[in-house]
Design a protein around this motif. Structure first.
Motif, PDB file in Angstrom:
ATOM      1  N   GLY A  10      28.114  35.125  21.181  1.00 18.46           N
ATOM      2  CA  GLY A  10      26.793  34.510  21.224  1.00 18.46           C
ATOM      3  C   GLY A  10      26.439  34.164  22.665  1.00 18.46           C
ATOM      4  O   GLY A  10      26.792  34.876  23.620  1.00 18.46           O
ATOM      5  N   ALA A  11      25.747  33.034  22.824  1.00 20.06           N
ATOM      6  CA  ALA A  11      25.299  32.613  24.159  1.00 20.06           C
ATOM      7  C   ALA A  11      26.408  31.914  24.933  1.00 20.06           C
ATOM      8  O   ALA A  11      26.214  31.538  26.085  1.00 20.06           O
ATOM      9  CB  ALA A  11      24.094  31.692  24.029  1.00 20.06           C
ATOM     10  N   GLY A  12      27.570  31.707  24.276  1.00 17.80           N
ATOM     11  CA  GLY A  12      28.711  31.237  25.054  1.00 17.80           C
ATOM     12  C   GLY A  12      29.125  29.790  24.852  1.00 17.80           C
ATOM     13  O   GLY A  12      29.730  29.195  25.748  1.00 17.80           O
ATOM     14  N   ASN A 261      23.876  28.321  16.652  1.00 17.64           N
ATOM     15  CA  ASN A 261      25.034  29.177  16.358  1.00 17.64           C
ATOM     16  C   ASN A 261      26.319  28.701  17.014  1.00 17.64           C
ATOM     17  O   ASN A 261      27.402  29.069  16.589  1.00 17.64           O
ATOM     18  CB  ASN A 261      24.787  30.587  16.937  1.00 17.64           C
ATOM     19  CG  ASN A 261      24.025  31.491  15.981  1.00 17.64           C
ATOM     20  OD1 ASN A 261      23.804  31.130  14.834  1.00 17.64           O
ATOM     21  ND2 ASN A 261      23.636  32.653  16.469  1.00 17.64           N
ATOM     22  N   ALA A 262      26.185  27.922  18.083  1.00 13.59           N
ATOM     23  CA  ALA A 262      27.301  27.764  19.017  1.00 13.59           C
ATOM     24  C   ALA A 262      28.442  26.897  18.483  1.00 13.59           C
ATOM     25  O   ALA A 262      28.243  25.952  17.724  1.00 13.59           O
ATOM     26  CB  ALA A 262      26.784  27.174  20.325  1.00 13.59           C
ATOM     27  N   VAL A 263      29.649  27.232  18.938  1.00  9.65           N
ATOM     28  CA  VAL A 263      30.750  26.278  18.880  1.00  9.65           C
ATOM     29  C   VAL A 263      30.436  25.257  19.972  1.00  9.65           C
ATOM     30  O   VAL A 263      30.239  25.648  21.130  1.00  9.65           O
ATOM     31  CB  VAL A 263      32.103  26.951  19.222  1.00  9.65           C
ATOM     32  CG1 VAL A 263      33.233  25.938  19.154  1.00  9.65           C
ATOM     33  CG2 VAL A 263      32.369  28.129  18.312  1.00  9.65           C
ATOM     34  N   PRO A 264      30.346  23.967  19.664  1.00  3.80           N
ATOM     35  CA  PRO A 264      30.045  23.012  20.729  1.00  3.80           C
ATOM     36  C   PRO A 264      31.106  23.092  21.838  1.00  3.80           C
ATOM     37  O   PRO A 264      32.307  23.047  21.546  1.00  3.80           O
ATOM     38  CB  PRO A 264      30.103  21.655  20.011  1.00  3.80           C
ATOM     39  CG  PRO A 264      29.868  21.970  18.569  1.00  3.80           C
ATOM     40  CD  PRO A 264      30.472  23.325  18.355  1.00  3.80           C
ATOM     41  N   PRO A 265      30.680  23.261  23.087  1.00  6.89           N
ATOM     42  CA  PRO A 265      31.656  23.398  24.162  1.00  6.89           C
ATOM     43  C   PRO A 265      32.708  22.282  24.193  1.00  6.89           C
ATOM     44  O   PRO A 265      33.882  22.549  24.480  1.00  6.89           O
ATOM     45  CB  PRO A 265      30.782  23.363  25.433  1.00  6.89           C
ATOM     46  CG  PRO A 265      29.488  23.959  24.984  1.00  6.89           C
ATOM     47  CD  PRO A 265      29.300  23.493  23.572  1.00  6.89           C
ATOM     48  N   GLU A 266      32.323  21.051  23.849  1.00  5.61           N
ATOM     49  CA  GLU A 266      33.314  19.977  23.876  1.00  5.61           C
ATOM     50  C   GLU A 266      34.425  20.226  22.844  1.00  5.61           C
ATOM     51  O   GLU A 266      35.591  19.928  23.083  1.00  5.61           O
ATOM     52  CB  GLU A 266      32.633  18.621  23.621  1.00  5.61           C
ATOM     53  CG  GLU A 266      33.566  17.421  23.598  1.00  5.61           C
ATOM     54  CD  GLU A 266      34.371  17.212  24.890  1.00  5.61           C
ATOM     55  OE1 GLU A 266      34.088  17.870  25.908  1.00  5.61           O
ATOM     56  OE2 GLU A 266      35.303  16.392  24.857  1.00  5.61           O
ATOM     57  N   MET A 267      34.056  20.827  21.711  1.00  2.00           N
ATOM     58  CA  MET A 267      35.067  21.151  20.690  1.00  2.00           C
ATOM     59  C   MET A 267      35.994  22.246  21.205  1.00  2.00           C
ATOM     60  O   MET A 267      37.216  22.158  21.059  1.00  2.00           O
ATOM     61  CB  MET A 267      34.352  21.591  19.404  1.00  2.00           C
ATOM     62  CG  MET A 267      35.265  21.788  18.221  1.00  2.00           C
ATOM     63  SD  MET A 267      35.933  20.239  17.585  1.00  2.00           S
ATOM     64  CE  MET A 267      37.673  20.481  17.847  1.00  2.00           C
ATOM     65  N   SER A 268      35.421  23.280  21.812  1.00  2.00           N
ATOM     66  CA  SER A 268      36.287  24.375  22.270  1.00  2.00           C
ATOM     67  C   SER A 268      37.113  23.946  23.483  1.00  2.00           C
ATOM     68  O   SER A 268      38.252  24.384  23.637  1.00  2.00           O
ATOM     69  CB  SER A 268      35.488  25.646  22.551  1.00  2.00           C
ATOM     70  OG  SER A 268      34.538  25.463  23.534  1.00  2.00           O
ATOM     71  N   ARG A 269      36.566  23.056  24.311  1.00  2.00           N
ATOM     72  CA  ARG A 269      37.363  22.543  25.444  1.00  2.00           C
ATOM     73  C   ARG A 269      38.627  21.868  24.919  1.00  2.00           C
ATOM     74  O   ARG A 269      39.748  22.134  25.376  1.00  2.00           O
ATOM     75  CB  ARG A 269      36.526  21.552  26.266  1.00  2.00           C
ATOM     76  CG  ARG A 269      37.201  21.068  27.543  1.00  2.00           C
ATOM     77  CD  ARG A 269      36.370  20.017  28.248  1.00  2.00           C
ATOM     78  NE  ARG A 269      36.406  18.735  27.560  1.00  2.00           N
ATOM     79  CZ  ARG A 269      37.372  17.823  27.704  1.00  2.00           C
ATOM     80  NH1 ARG A 269      38.375  18.059  28.521  1.00  2.00           N
ATOM     81  NH2 ARG A 269      37.331  16.686  27.026  1.00  2.00           N
TER      82      ARG A 269
END
Ligand SMILES: C[S@@+](CC[C@H](N)C(=O)[O-])C[C@H]1O[C@@H](n2cnc3c(N)ncnc32)[C@H](O)[C@@H]1O
Length: 296
Positions: A10-12, A261-269
């Motif tokens: 997606g958008a990253g 759509n995104a995986v929240p960046p804080e979750m993936s961090r």
């Protein structure tokens, strides 16, 4: 150093969290050009493959191994993440035919990440019964994560399957921000009378603005005015903060869908930092590049 390949990028959202965790995102794969353009604008040194995946898993896995061999220095850790689309698996589309279609790309993603044979992998998906059955049948470990326990200010909940155990994924001690607090961070006050939020569904439920936000979708959350019986959409800046994108993240057109759509960046961090801790003792991968170097 950890190198990351982001399938269905997606958008990253996932890539951004990986970057913040100190990983190097080397490849993003998606069939949606507009999303890849946004990804590329924010992840300048990353390779981008625009393609509709879903054929034979071994074929894509083989190309990924060759890519790793050519682009990852020997001895470095490689993580593959996949966020296959979830629309066909979500509650709104639960006919068995739709579920079969939705499950196909999840099964494909699982086949690919396992066939690549890198150090670690994660898959993000909605927690539908068919997805849980797939993971159970394949003996894959997964957990339902309530993202508000991991620093995300919304009640988003997702199934995360992972090659590393997630039981000891550290939760965030501080409570999540409320929707009103996130709006304040964005420099916005709710207009007079709009003192609740709704989830945007056909049978909407409501929460207070002083509660954590509903899951961000293309339709939610919206501000709600009881007296007028009217709703008001939130601006992009609030929606993107609710999904924990950094303020400078460059979105273009279609940002509503990309943010939702995104995986929240804080979750993936947090996920990636956890995987790094587990991987620090892992043996190094023998990549295609390693093999060719060894044979010369
Ligand atoms: C859940 S979104 C991914 C969100 C992303 N992980 C993030 O954090 O921003 C799913 C993505 O899969 C892409 N997609 C759907 N079907 C695909 C296919 N067959 N091949 C490649 N990409 C596909 C969509 O364009 C969409 O961007």
């Amino acid at each position: 150093m950890m190198y990351v390949i982001d399938l269905f990028s997606g958008a990253g959202g996932f890539s951004e969290g990986a970057r913040q965790a100190g990983a190097v995102v080397i490849l993003a794969v998606d069939c949606w050009q507009a999303a890849l353009d946004v990804h590329a604008a924010n992840h300048l040194d990353c390779h981008h493959w625009r393609e509709e995946v879903g054929g034979h898993p071994a074929e894509l896995a083989g190309r990924l191994r060759a890519f790793i061999g050519a682009n990852v220095p020997a001895g470095q850790l490689v993580h593959v993440h996949a966020s296959p689309p979830c629309q066909r698996l979500s509650k709104a589309n639960r006919s068995s035919r739709d579920t079969d279609v939705g499950l196909r790309l999840t099964r494909f993603a699982l086949d690919v990440v396992q066939a690549v044979g890198c150090h670690s992998w994660t898959i993000e998906q909605v927690s539908a019964p068919a997805v849980r059955k797939l993971m159970d049948d394949r003996g894959v470990k997964y957990r339902h994560l309530h993202f508000d326990k991991y620093g995300v200010p919304s009640i988003r909940r997702r199934l995360i399957a992972s090659s590393v155990p997630l039981d000891d994924l550290p939760v965030c001690v501080a409570p999540p921000l409320t929707l009103r607090e996130v709006m304040t961070v964005a420099g916005m006050q709710p207009p007079e009378g709009y003192d609740a939020q709704r989830d945007g569904s056909s049978k909407p439920t409501r929460r207070r603005l002083d509660d954590t936000s509903y899951t961000v979708t293309t339709r939610a959350p919206v501000l709600w005015n009881d007296a007028l019986g009217k709703e008001l959409a939130l601006p992009h800046v609030v929606r993107s903060l609710l999904q924990t994108f950094p303020p400078g993240y460059k979105f273009g057109k279609h940002s509503k869908k990309m943010v939702a759509n995104a995986v929240p960046p804080e979750m993936s961090r947090r996920l990636l930092l956890h995987v790094m801790r587990h991987n620090s003792d892992a043996p190094t991968l023998t990549t295609a590049g390693d093999r060719s170097r060894a044979s010369t």
